[in-house]
Design an enzyme around this catalytic site. Structure first.
Site, PDB file in Angstrom:
ATOM      1  N   PHE A 129      35.950  13.374  87.641  1.00 10.13           N
ATOM      2  CA  PHE A 129      36.205  14.813  88.046  1.00 10.13           C
ATOM      3  C   PHE A 129      35.304  15.805  88.138  1.00 10.13           C
ATOM      4  O   PHE A 129      34.074  15.465  87.545  1.00 10.13           O
ATOM      5  CB  PHE A 129      37.145  15.067  86.536  1.00 10.13           C
ATOM      6  CG  PHE A 129      37.730  16.501  86.641  1.00 10.13           C
ATOM      7  CD1 PHE A 129      38.874  16.809  87.305  1.00 10.13           C
ATOM      8  CD2 PHE A 129      36.995  17.831  86.440  1.00 10.13           C
ATOM      9  CE1 PHE A 129      39.679  17.792  87.218  1.00 10.13           C
ATOM     10  CE2 PHE A 129      37.552  19.007  86.475  1.00 10.13           C
ATOM     11  CZ  PHE A 129      39.017  19.101  86.911  1.00 10.13           C
ATOM     12  N   ASP A 198      34.497  11.237  78.644  1.00 15.82           N
ATOM     13  CA  ASP A 198      35.319  12.175  78.661  1.00 15.82           C
ATOM     14  C   ASP A 198      36.717  11.852  78.681  1.00 15.82           C
ATOM     15  O   ASP A 198      37.323  10.817  79.536  1.00 15.82           O
ATOM     16  CB  ASP A 198      35.113  12.535  79.995  1.00 15.82           C
ATOM     17  CG  ASP A 198      35.841  14.167  80.359  1.00 15.82           C
ATOM     18  OD1 ASP A 198      37.000  14.081  80.048  1.00 15.82           O
ATOM     19  OD2 ASP A 198      35.458  14.864  81.015  1.00 15.82           O
ATOM     20  N   TYR A 223      44.446  21.016  76.874  1.00 21.74           N
ATOM     21  CA  TYR A 223      45.569  21.649  77.423  1.00 21.74           C
ATOM     22  C   TYR A 223      46.410  20.450  78.226  1.00 21.74           C
ATOM     23  O   TYR A 223      47.371  21.028  78.903  1.00 21.74           O
ATOM     24  CB  TYR A 223      44.972  22.934  78.548  1.00 21.74           C
ATOM     25  CG  TYR A 223      44.019  22.469  79.556  1.00 21.74           C
ATOM     26  CD1 TYR A 223      44.174  21.918  80.497  1.00 21.74           C
ATOM     27  CD2 TYR A 223      42.592  23.063  79.040  1.00 21.74           C
ATOM     28  CE1 TYR A 223      43.135  21.664  81.536  1.00 21.74           C
ATOM     29  CE2 TYR A 223      41.648  22.724  79.680  1.00 21.74           C
ATOM     30  CZ  TYR A 223      41.705  22.028  80.904  1.00 21.74           C
ATOM     31  OH  TYR A 223      40.673  21.799  81.730  1.00 21.74           O
ATOM     32  N   LYS A 224      46.141  19.408  78.393  1.00 16.69           N
ATOM     33  CA  LYS A 224      46.577  18.402  78.978  1.00 16.69           C
ATOM     34  C   LYS A 224      47.653  17.750  78.345  1.00 16.69           C
ATOM     35  O   LYS A 224      48.640  18.384  77.681  1.00 16.69           O
ATOM     36  CB  LYS A 224      45.668  17.214  79.709  1.00 16.69           C
ATOM     37  CG  LYS A 224      44.997  18.194  81.016  1.00 16.69           C
ATOM     38  CD  LYS A 224      43.906  17.348  81.620  1.00 16.69           C
ATOM     39  CE  LYS A 224      43.266  18.225  82.477  1.00 16.69           C
ATOM     40  NZ  LYS A 224      41.843  17.691  83.278  1.00 16.69           N
ATOM     41  N   ARG A 372      50.520  13.198  92.481  1.00 14.12           N
ATOM     42  CA  ARG A 372      50.072  12.856  91.017  1.00 14.12           C
ATOM     43  C   ARG A 372      51.413  12.861  90.400  1.00 14.12           C
ATOM     44  O   ARG A 372      52.024  14.134  90.274  1.00 14.12           O
ATOM     45  CB  ARG A 372      49.102  13.474  90.599  1.00 14.12           C
ATOM     46  CG  ARG A 372      47.620  13.149  90.827  1.00 14.12           C
ATOM     47  CD  ARG A 372      46.613  13.401  89.870  1.00 14.12           C
ATOM     48  NE  ARG A 372      46.918  14.797  89.164  1.00 14.12           N
ATOM     49  CZ  ARG A 372      46.133  15.387  88.489  1.00 14.12           C
ATOM     50  NH1 ARG A 372      44.923  14.774  87.989  1.00 14.12           N
ATOM     51  NH2 ARG A 372      46.362  16.457  87.854  1.00 14.12           N
TER      52      ARG A 372
HETATM   53  C1  LIG Z   1      40.695  18.274  83.489  1.00 10.47           C
HETATM   54  C2  LIG Z   1      39.373  17.862  83.352  1.00 10.47           C
HETATM   55  C3  LIG Z   1      38.198  18.734  83.071  1.00 10.47           C
HETATM   56  C4  LIG Z   1      38.310  20.043  82.906  1.00 10.47           C
HETATM   57  O1  LIG Z   1      37.005  20.718  82.619  1.00 10.47           O
HETATM   58  P1  LIG Z   1      37.159  22.244  82.055  1.00 10.47           P
HETATM   59  O2  LIG Z   1      35.782  22.710  81.703  1.00 10.47           O
HETATM   60  O3  LIG Z   1      38.005  22.127  80.938  1.00 10.47           O
HETATM   61  O4  LIG Z   1      37.867  23.192  83.147  1.00 10.47           O
HETATM   62  C5  LIG Z   1      36.901  18.073  82.974  1.00 10.47           C
HETATM   63  N1  LIG Z   1      36.744  16.690  83.027  1.00 10.47           N
HETATM   64  C6  LIG Z   1      37.894  15.853  83.363  1.00 10.47           C
HETATM   65  C7  LIG Z   1      37.531  14.364  83.513  1.00 10.47           C
HETATM   66  C8  LIG Z   1      39.026  16.413  83.278  1.00 10.47           C
HETATM   67  O5  LIG Z   1      40.058  15.661  83.970  1.00 10.47           O
END
Ligand SMILES: *Cc1c(COP(=O)(O)O)cnc(C)c1O
Length: 398
Positions: A129, A198, A223-224, A372
Site C-alpha cells: 500500500f 502491516d 477502521y477496516k 475489490r
Molecule cells: C489502509 C492501509 C493503510 C492506511 O494508512 P493510514 O495512515 O491509516 O491512512 C496503510 N497501510 C496499509 C497496508 C493499508 O491497507
C-alpha cells in the site's frame, strides 16, 4: 444471467448453518450488500449511544476529571489490550493512537535503531500500500540507510547481513494475497534483521499470531475489519522483549515515564506506553473501544473459517454467473495465500463498480482495472454473496 436456484438454495442452507450469522445484529445495516468492510467497516449498533455519552456526560459534564475518572488517559493501552487477542498478542504490547502511516514511521525508525550501525539496508514490500513505501523512503533517508523495494516472495533471497529491517504487508490490499508471515519472519530473523508487519488487511479477518511467530514490530489500522469508524486510530505492537530497546523517533510527552513531572529531560516510559506520542484522540478512540464490543465472544478462528467459506462460495457463484473470460481472479485460489477479499480484474472495472453500487452491491475499484470485494464475516452472509455474484454476472453480460 438469471438466478440459479441451486446456488440460491445452498446460500440459504449455508446461512442457516452459520454460527456467526447472529453477529449481523450487532451492526447497522440495510438491504445493500456491503462488501467494502476492507475499506471502512460497518457501524456497530452500540457505538452511537456510547459516543453520545462520551460527549454529553464525560466531556460535557465531567470535563477535565474524565482524564482520570473515565479512563481517558489510559485508553491507548487499555484498547491496545482489547485488540491484542485478535492479533495473537499477550497484553502489554500494543498501544493505540495516531494513523497507520505515523506508526509505520515509528516502527521502521525504531527497528533500524535496534538493528545497529552495521546494517545499512531497509527492505520494503514492492507491492505495498503506497503510504508504507513513502514512509519507508523517508525513514531510510533520515537514518542514512538504502531502501530496496522487493516483492515478498523475493525477500529471502534479498536478505543479507546488511539488512536492518524488512517492512511487509500481511495481506496485499489490491490482490488480497496473504503472505507467509511465519516463514518470512523466520527468514528475516535468520539473517539477524527485524520484521515489521502491516496488518491493515488481516487484523479482524484471520489469525495473525504475532507472539507465536516472534514478530518484532507490527502496525495496523482499526477502521477496516475492526470496524472502528472513519479515521479511527491505528495501533503499534512492540514485542515485549524489545520494548526496552524501542527508541521512538517521536518521543512525545505522553510516552514519558513521568509525563506530569514536565521534565525538560526525556525518559521513556517502560512497556507499550513508550509507543505513544501526544494527547490521545479521545473521541475516535472511545468510539473504537465501543466498536470492539462487537468482538465479544467471537473467535478469530471461526471468523477465518467463515471468511474462506464466503470467498470460496463467491468464486463458485462468479464462475456460474459470469461468462468465461469476462473477469480474471487475481486473488490466489489456495486458502493459505488468501486474505478476506476477492479481487477481479476486468477492463472496464471503474464503470462496472459504479453500476454495481447503483444495484445495491458495494465493493470498490482500485486503479487501473481491479474490482475489490471485501468479506467481513461478522456481517456478510452467503445469500449476500450469491446476490453480489448474480448482479455482477448480469451487468457483465450486457
Ligand atoms: C489502509 C492501509 C493503510 C492506511 O494508512 P493510514 O495512515 O491509516 O491512512 C496503510 N497501510 C496499509 C497496508 C493499508 O491497507
Amino acid at each position: 444471467m438469471s438466478e440459479r436456484p441451486e446456488l440460491a438454495l445452498r446460500a440459504k442452507e449455508l446461512d442457516a448453518a452459520d454460527e456467526l450469522a447472529p453477529l449481523r445484529g450487532r451492526f447497522v445495516l440495510d438491504d445493500v450488500v456491503y462488501l467494502d468492510g476492507n475499506s471502512l467497516g460497518a457501524l456497530p449498533v452500540n457505538v452511537p449511544d456510547q459516543v453520545a455519552d462520551v460527549i454529553r456526560r464525560q466531556w460535557g459534564e465531567q470535563r477535565i476529571r474524565s482524564w482520570e475518572e473515565n479512563g481517558w488517559w489510559t485508553a491507548p493501552e487499555r484498547i491496545g489490550d482489547r485488540i491484542a487477542p485478535l492479533v495473537g498478542a499477550a497484553p502489554g504490547q500494543i498501544v493505540v493512537g495516531d494513523s497507520t502511516s505515523v506508526n509505520v514511521f515509528k516502527a521502521l525508525v525504531a527497528a533500524v535503531r535496534m538493528a545497529g550501525d552495521g546494517r545499512d539496508e531497509l527492505l520494503v514490500d514492492a507491492t505495498t500500500f503506497p503510504t508504507d513505501g513513502y514512509i519507508a523512503e523517508s525513514a531510510a533517508r533520515l537514518t542514512g540507510r538504502t531502501l530496496r523495494p522487493v516483492t515478498p516472495a523475493d525477500v529471502p533471497a534479498a536478505l543479507s547481513e546488511r539488512t536492518a529491517a524488512v517492512l511487509l504487508n500481511h495481506v496485499d490490499y489490491r490482490s488480497g494475497r496473504l503472505h507467509d508471515l511465519p516463514g518470512l519472519t523466520a527468514a528475516v530473523h535468520a539473517r539477524g534483521a527485524l520484521a515489521v508487519w502491516d496488518l491493515c488487511h488481516s487484523a479482524g479477518a484471520l489469525p495473525v499470531g504475532l507472539d507465536e511467530h516472534g514478530v518484532d514490530l507490527a502496525v495496523g489500522c482499526t477502521y477496516k475489519y475492526l470496524n472502528g469508524g472513519p479515521g479511527s486510530p491505528a495501533y503499534l505492537y512492540v514485542r515485549r522483549d524489545l520494548q526496552d530497546r524501542f527508541d521512538s523517533p517521536l518521543p512525545g510527552w505522553t510516552s514519558h515515564a513521568e509525563p506530569f513531572a514536565m521534565s525538560p529531560a526525556y525518559a521513556a516510559a517502560p512497556g507499550a506506553v513508550r509507543g505513544r506520542v501526544g494527547t490521545p484522540d479521545i473521541l475516535s478512540m472511545l468510539a473504537l473501544e465501543a466498536a470492539l464490543e462487537a468482538w465479544d465472544g467471537v473467535s478469530v478462528e471461526a471468523v477465518r473459517a467463515k471468511s474462506l467459506a464466503l470467498t470460496d462460495f463467491f468464486l463458485e457463484c462468479v464462475g456460474a454467473y459470469t461468462e468465461p473470460g469476462r473477469v480474471e481472479c487475481v486473488t490466489p485460489a489456495a486458502h493459505a495465500e488468501r486474505g478476506s477479499q476477492i479481487a477481479l480484474r476486468c477492463p472496464d472495472a471503474g464503470e462496472v463498480m459504479k453500476r454495481l453500487i447503483e444495484r445495491g452491491v458495494v465493493g470498490d475499484f482500485r486503479h487501473p482495472d481491479v474490482l475489490r470485494f471485501g468479506f467481513t464475516p461478522l456481517y456478510v452472509g452467503f445469500a449476500d454473496t450469491e446476490r453480489a455474484a448474480r448482479v455482477l454476472g448480469e451487468l457483465l453480460s450486457r
